[in-house]
Write an enzyme that holds these catalytic residues in place. Structure first.
Site, PDB file in Angstrom:
ATOM      1  N   SER A 257     -50.507  42.614 -28.292  1.00 54.59           N
ATOM      2  CA  SER A 257     -51.647  42.054 -27.583  1.00 54.59           C
ATOM      3  C   SER A 257     -52.538  43.161 -27.041  1.00 54.59           C
ATOM      4  O   SER A 257     -52.164  44.339 -26.999  1.00 54.59           O
ATOM      5  CB  SER A 257     -51.169  41.171 -26.421  1.00 54.59           C
ATOM      6  N   LYS A 258     -53.726  42.767 -26.602  1.00 53.45           N
ATOM      7  CA  LYS A 258     -54.669  43.741 -26.055  1.00 53.45           C
ATOM      8  C   LYS A 258     -54.126  44.411 -24.799  1.00 53.45           C
ATOM      9  O   LYS A 258     -54.611  45.470 -24.397  1.00 53.45           O
ATOM     10  CB  LYS A 258     -56.008  43.057 -25.749  1.00 53.45           C
ATOM     11  N   ARG A 259     -53.138  43.788 -24.175  1.00 59.42           N
ATOM     12  CA  ARG A 259     -52.561  44.374 -22.955  1.00 59.42           C
ATOM     13  C   ARG A 259     -51.572  45.492 -23.263  1.00 59.42           C
ATOM     14  O   ARG A 259     -51.219  46.267 -22.381  1.00 59.42           O
ATOM     15  CB  ARG A 259     -51.882  43.286 -22.123  1.00 59.42           C
ATOM     16  N   ASP A 260     -51.092  45.563 -24.501  1.00 61.45           N
ATOM     17  CA  ASP A 260     -50.126  46.606 -24.869  1.00 61.45           C
ATOM     18  C   ASP A 260     -50.855  47.930 -25.060  1.00 61.45           C
ATOM     19  O   ASP A 260     -51.872  47.985 -25.766  1.00 61.45           O
ATOM     20  CB  ASP A 260     -49.398  46.229 -26.164  1.00 61.45           C
ATOM     21  N   HIS A 264     -54.692  49.876 -28.297  1.00 64.02           N
ATOM     22  CA  HIS A 264     -56.058  50.380 -28.154  1.00 64.02           C
ATOM     23  C   HIS A 264     -56.331  51.497 -29.158  1.00 64.02           C
ATOM     24  O   HIS A 264     -55.827  52.612 -29.040  1.00 64.02           O
ATOM     25  CB  HIS A 264     -56.292  50.850 -26.727  1.00 64.02           C
TER      26      HIS A 264
END
Length: 489
Positions: A257-260, A264
């Site tokens: 996910s974008k939170r991992d 990025h």
């Protein structure tokens, strides 16, 4: 495969930090198009006005340029199918919507979400989505809704039966349309939704192949039905072929996910990855050039890439393997290439000036061969080489390394080293090595690790550095002896 010339698209949304899954999808599209001698269209899907930002838009362009994923038409390049920002294509969508609204493929829907939910609860149905209530409104019912001041949305009328396509990754897939509810093409205020603008853009930009994430697979039967309508209305030339790429998984059994932090993509540039190293690793998340080979160039990937060889099963992101692949690419660089690659990092860290002075350039040319085989990321050159360029008044020892090696015994080694080196008539790698070997190993009986570790920390500031004797030659007699003395204070 279609008989039309291959055309694929990059179509990111500028709504956050670019994700490695986005890069993997773009890479597969890029390799597919280049393999078939086709074209790549790059457009921005920026209709989400609340979440789209200029910062994200710039970051995507920055990332694409760094990776070297070139495109043939679109953002900043231009072409015959512009504009290439969805936010600038409002008139195009309004025209397509009007033509669809005049056809039998759509109908006006006056229902509120609350009414749809209430009907579902009352009927006990577990089917989510729209229930088709407005499909066959009478003129009286329609007039009553309009009298209430309701503004309709335009819904696409899904056909009866089933929809089958041959997925380029997964083979034949069939959806029964009774399980695919009629869907909205616009909001009540007339603003077009993704369900309309994405297929219309692909149609008008003559996209022949849509390679995208598995998470969008359930929307494909809706798009295929819409393409049939767009083709009959003369908006599309036909339906593109679809291929749905596997999920990129993170830790455990969760989608990355974008939170991992691993997600990025631009962070890898900041960490010193080579673009070809990162792309090589991302290519492996669903595809392989050969069963016994992991390291390859982009040119080799393009030559070998077949979308039908992509594994449909989820691929797990492994940071250690990504680093190992990157290291393999680092070690394929010539010393000159590596110097060019590390320079921006050395400048950014203030190790060398910008522009680089003549003396620093000469020192860097001498030092890079010492570290070229020892660094696995470009950023490692900063710590590896910094001690050679820093002024002595700004030179500092790594606290943990000094605490471990510059103990009383370690300082005794440093003192012995200073005594052995102070009287050297020739300050060369060989002379330094001979003097320290004779004093520390032969006379004092120290093992090389115990002998040279304290000297390395005193001179370079760290336990890990370029080869010690060569480093001291480059550093020079005065600075080397000065650092040995300073370590004794």
């Amino acid at each position: 495969m279609t008989d039309r010339p291959v055309r694929v698209r990059f179509c990111p949304s500028p709504t956050g930090s670019p994700h490695v899954g986005l890069v993997r999808t773009a890479l597969y599209n890029w390799a597919f198009a280049r393999h078939h001698g086709g074209s790549i269209v790059f457009r921005m899907e920026d209709t989400d006005k609340e979440r789209s930002t200029q910062e994200s838009y710039d970051a995507i362009l920055d990332l694409w340029r760094w990776l070297g994923l070139t495109w043939d038409e679109g953002i900043e390049v231009g072409g015959p199918h512009g504009p290439y920002k969805q936010s600038e294509r409002g008139e195009i969508y309004a025209d397509a919507l009007a033509r669809l609204r005049d056809s039998s493929y759509t109908y006006d829907c006056f229902c509120t979400n609350e009414e749809v939910d209430a009907r579902r609860k009352a009927s006990g149905s577990k089917v989510m989505g729209y229930d088709g209530f407005c499909r066959d409104l009478s003129a009286e019912q329609r007039a009553a809704f309009e009298t209430e001041g309701r503004r309709p949305v335009v819904r696409f009328r899904m056909p009866d039966g089933s929809i089958t396509w041959n997925d380029l990754v997964r083979g034949d897939i069939t959806f029964e349309t009774q399980h695919v509810p009629d869907y909205a093409l616009c909001r009540a205020n007339g603003d077009p939704l993704y369900t309309l603008v994405n297929p219309v853009d692909d149609a008008l930009m003559e996209v022949t192949h849509v390679l995208r994430g598995e998470d969008l697979l359930s929307s494909t039967p809706r798009q295929i039905a819409l393409y049939a309508a767009l083709t009959e209305l003369g908006i599309a030339q036909g339906t593109p072929e679809f291929g749905h790429l596997p999920y990129v998984m993170g830790q455990g059994n969760k989608k990355l996910s974008k939170r991992d932090p691993e997600a990025h993509a631009l962070a890898y540039r900041d960490q010193g990855f080579l673009p070809e190293g990162l792309l090589n690793y991302l290519a492996l998340l669903g595809w392989a050039i050969a069963a016994d080979r992991d390291v390859f160039s982009l040119d080799e990937m393009v030559a070998a890439f077949d979308i039908r060889d992509v594994n449909p099963n989820p691929a797990r992101f492994d940071l250690k393997k990504a680093e190992a692949i990157n290291a393999a690419h680092m070690h394929q660089l010539s010393v000159e290439e590596m110097t060019d690659r590390v320079l921006p990092y050395l400048k950014s860290a203030g190790v060398v000036g910008d522009p680089v002075g003549d003396a620093d350039a000469q020192l860097l040319e001498q030092a890079m061969p010492l570290v070229a085989e020892r660094i696995n990321k470009l950023t490692e050159a900063v710590d590896m080489l910094g001690f050679l360029f820093v002024d002595d008044d700004a030179f500092a020892l790594d606290e943990a390394d000094a605490a471990k090696l510059l103990t009383e015994d370690g300082k005794a080694v440093v003192q012995a080293s200073y005594d052995a080196l102070a009287g050297l008539s020739s300050w060369s790698t060989a002379a330094i090595q001979d003097a320290l070997q004779a004093r520390l190993v032969d006379e004092l009986g120290l093992k090389p690790r115990n002998a040279f570790g304290p000297v390395r920390v005193a001179v370079t500031g760290r336990r890990v550095s370029p080869p010690l004797f060569e480093s001291m030659e480059l550093l020079g007699r005065e600075r080397s002896l000065g650092r040995l003395q300073a370590a004794l204070a």
